[in-house]
Enzyme design. Structure first.
Site, PDB file in Angstrom:
ATOM      1  N   CYS A   1       1.203  -6.258  -3.684  1.00  0.00           N
ATOM      2  CA  CYS A   1       1.865  -6.014  -2.048  1.00  0.00           C
ATOM      3  C   CYS A   1       1.431  -5.352  -1.285  1.00  0.00           C
ATOM      4  CB  CYS A   1       3.513  -6.018  -2.329  1.00  0.00           C
ATOM      5  SG  CYS A   1       4.637  -6.249  -1.062  1.00  0.00           S
ATOM      6  N   ALA A   2       2.178  -4.360  -0.745  1.00  0.00           N
ATOM      7  CA  ALA A   2       1.714  -3.316   0.235  1.00  0.00           C
ATOM      8  C   ALA A   2       0.786  -2.211  -0.362  1.00  0.00           C
ATOM      9  CB  ALA A   2       2.641  -2.654   0.821  1.00  0.00           C
TER      10      ALA A   2
END
Length: 435
Positions: free
Chosen positions: A151-152
């Site tokens: 993800c991030a």
């Protein structure tokens, strides 16, 4: 309302062996040597479990954390969940509370075979800001050991620490520009480059976790683990449901959805259902059918419900959804109060549903599938009286929705969103999660 996850101390595995003297026609001395050799061979300890660190923080995406932990524990990994905050409990996204095994300050001197970072915002930023975690992951890279992020976190943490230079890596789409300044950014759902593994978001986390199993244990083990997960074969394509006898699902305010939990539920299924429905702004009530709010899930994850079922049963619900897991499904089936709620739900033509073992072990025995088409976990399908639609991943028949297992949980939840809010809303969520 919050969902509290608690990860207990690691399990201890005991090996037992016996040594029966072989009946060999050999001189006594040779026979004794054979016995000693046999006993020594049988006493050889099994290879130690691979040690994995999963750091978590306030704002961590709970699906990404729980799926990774669950899948790695299925493979036999010794997973330590460590909080980078000042306390064990962290406030994850979507009202989920996670209590770690340890503080990151207690793990700094330990050596891990893999360190894997979940994403979420501000979770990824909070991981990045942990000096101890940064030092640990840099030592991991310098030692030639596996490190990973989803993800991030590839862009926000690994990239910021300079650990993706010259590496192919991927991340959540809105962070790709940031990733491109620190890595060779690619749009793969899962990217492996040497000892670095990266992935895109909640909807890619099962693939990511299986890829980590392959890196730790090999492809044969990864295939063994992925089978029972009932994963998608068409990752990234638009999800579908099989709908029969369509009717409109309506609600007055909310909608209010009951998700019961019990000892032995499959934690991935519960968390994914709760997470997705709360993303859709549904009012999700998590209720324990046990005599206390804290329950022990199938992979030794402790969950704390919002309330006991006795309290929850006072309210009425637009929808009741049962997660699976063998022990959990059996507990649901034995709960007279829950079965009565389901019966009333059917009698009033309000929606209800179940996934994995629960359609076969809860709905079928209590007549809640009578006249309906349904599906269930593949090993449980033979318990359904009508198996004609059982190969479908999600089946909707009037006010009933059923599904197959962990790998179909997001599709199951999106099917609910579609029936309550429309397909456009469900597809919007699917795109956000990168299903």
């Amino acid at each position: 309302m919050a969902l509290l996850l608690r990860f207990p101390p690691h399990s201890i595995y005991l090996l037992r062996h016996t040594s029966t003297p072989p009946k060999l026609f050999t001189p006594p001395t040779q026979n004794k040597r054979l016995l000693l050799f046999s006993a020594a061979a049988m006493a050889t300890p099994a290879a130690p479990a691979r040690k994995v660190l999963v750091p978590i923080a306030n704002g961590t995406e709970p699906m990404e954390a729980v799926i990774t932990i669950d899948v790695l524990r299925r493979a036999g990994a010794d997973v330590t969940v460590a909080s980078v905050e000042k306390q064990l409990r962290v406030d994850a996204c979507h009202g989920v509370k996670i209590v770690a095994d340890a503080l990151i300050t207690d793990c700094g001197q330990n050596v891990f075979d893999l360190i894997t970072l979940p994403g979420g915002i501000p979770g990824a930023t909070n991981l990045k800001n942990s000096g101890i975690l940064e030092s640990m992951v840099k030592k991991q890279a310098a030692g030639g050991r596996l490190y990973a992020a989803v993800c991030a976190s590839p862009a926000v943490a690994l990239g910021a620490w300079g650990l993706l230079k010259g590496k192919k890596a991927t991340c959540y789409p809105s962070f790709m520009e940031q990733l491109a300044s620190t890595a060779n950014a690619v749009e793969s759902r899962v990217q492996v480059d040497g000892k670095v593994v990266t992935s895109r978001g909640p909807g890619t986390t099962l693939e990511y976790a299986v890829a980590l199993v392959e890196q730790l244990y090999g492809k044969e083990k990864a295939d063994e683990i992925s089978g029972p997960l009932v994963m998608r074969s068409n990752h990234g394509e638009e999800y579908t449901i099989k709908e029969l006898n369509p009717v409109q699902w309506t609600f007055n305010d909310g909608p209010r959805i009951l998700v019961p939990v019990a000892n032995g539920i499959e934690e991935m299924e519960a968390v994914m259902i709760i997470d997705v429905l709360r993303r859709a702004k549904a009012n999700v009530v998590v209720a324990s059918v046990e005599d206390k709010v804290e329950i022990l899930a199938s992979r030794q994850v402790k969950l704390e419900a919002d309330m006991l079922l006795d309290e929850a049963a006072i309210l009425s619900y637009d929808l009741i959804l049962l997660p699976g897991g063998l022990g959990g499904a059996q507990a649901f089936a034995n709960s007279e109060k829950l079965v009565n709620l389901l019966m009333k739900q059917r009698e009033s033509n309000r929606p209800y549903g179940a996934i994995c073992a629960s359609p076969a072990l809860v709905l079928e025995p209590h007549g809640l599938l009578k006249g309906k088409k349904a599906t269930a976990f593949p090993a449980m399908v033979n318990k359904l009286l009508d198996q004609s639609e059982a190969e479908n991943r999600v089946v909707v028949d009037e006010n009933l929705i059923t599904s197959r297992g962990p790998g179909t949980s997001i599709e199951f939840a999106l099917g609910v969103v579609e029936k309550l809010f429309g397909r456009e809303k469900a597809l919007e969520l699917a795109k956000t999660m990168l299903l």
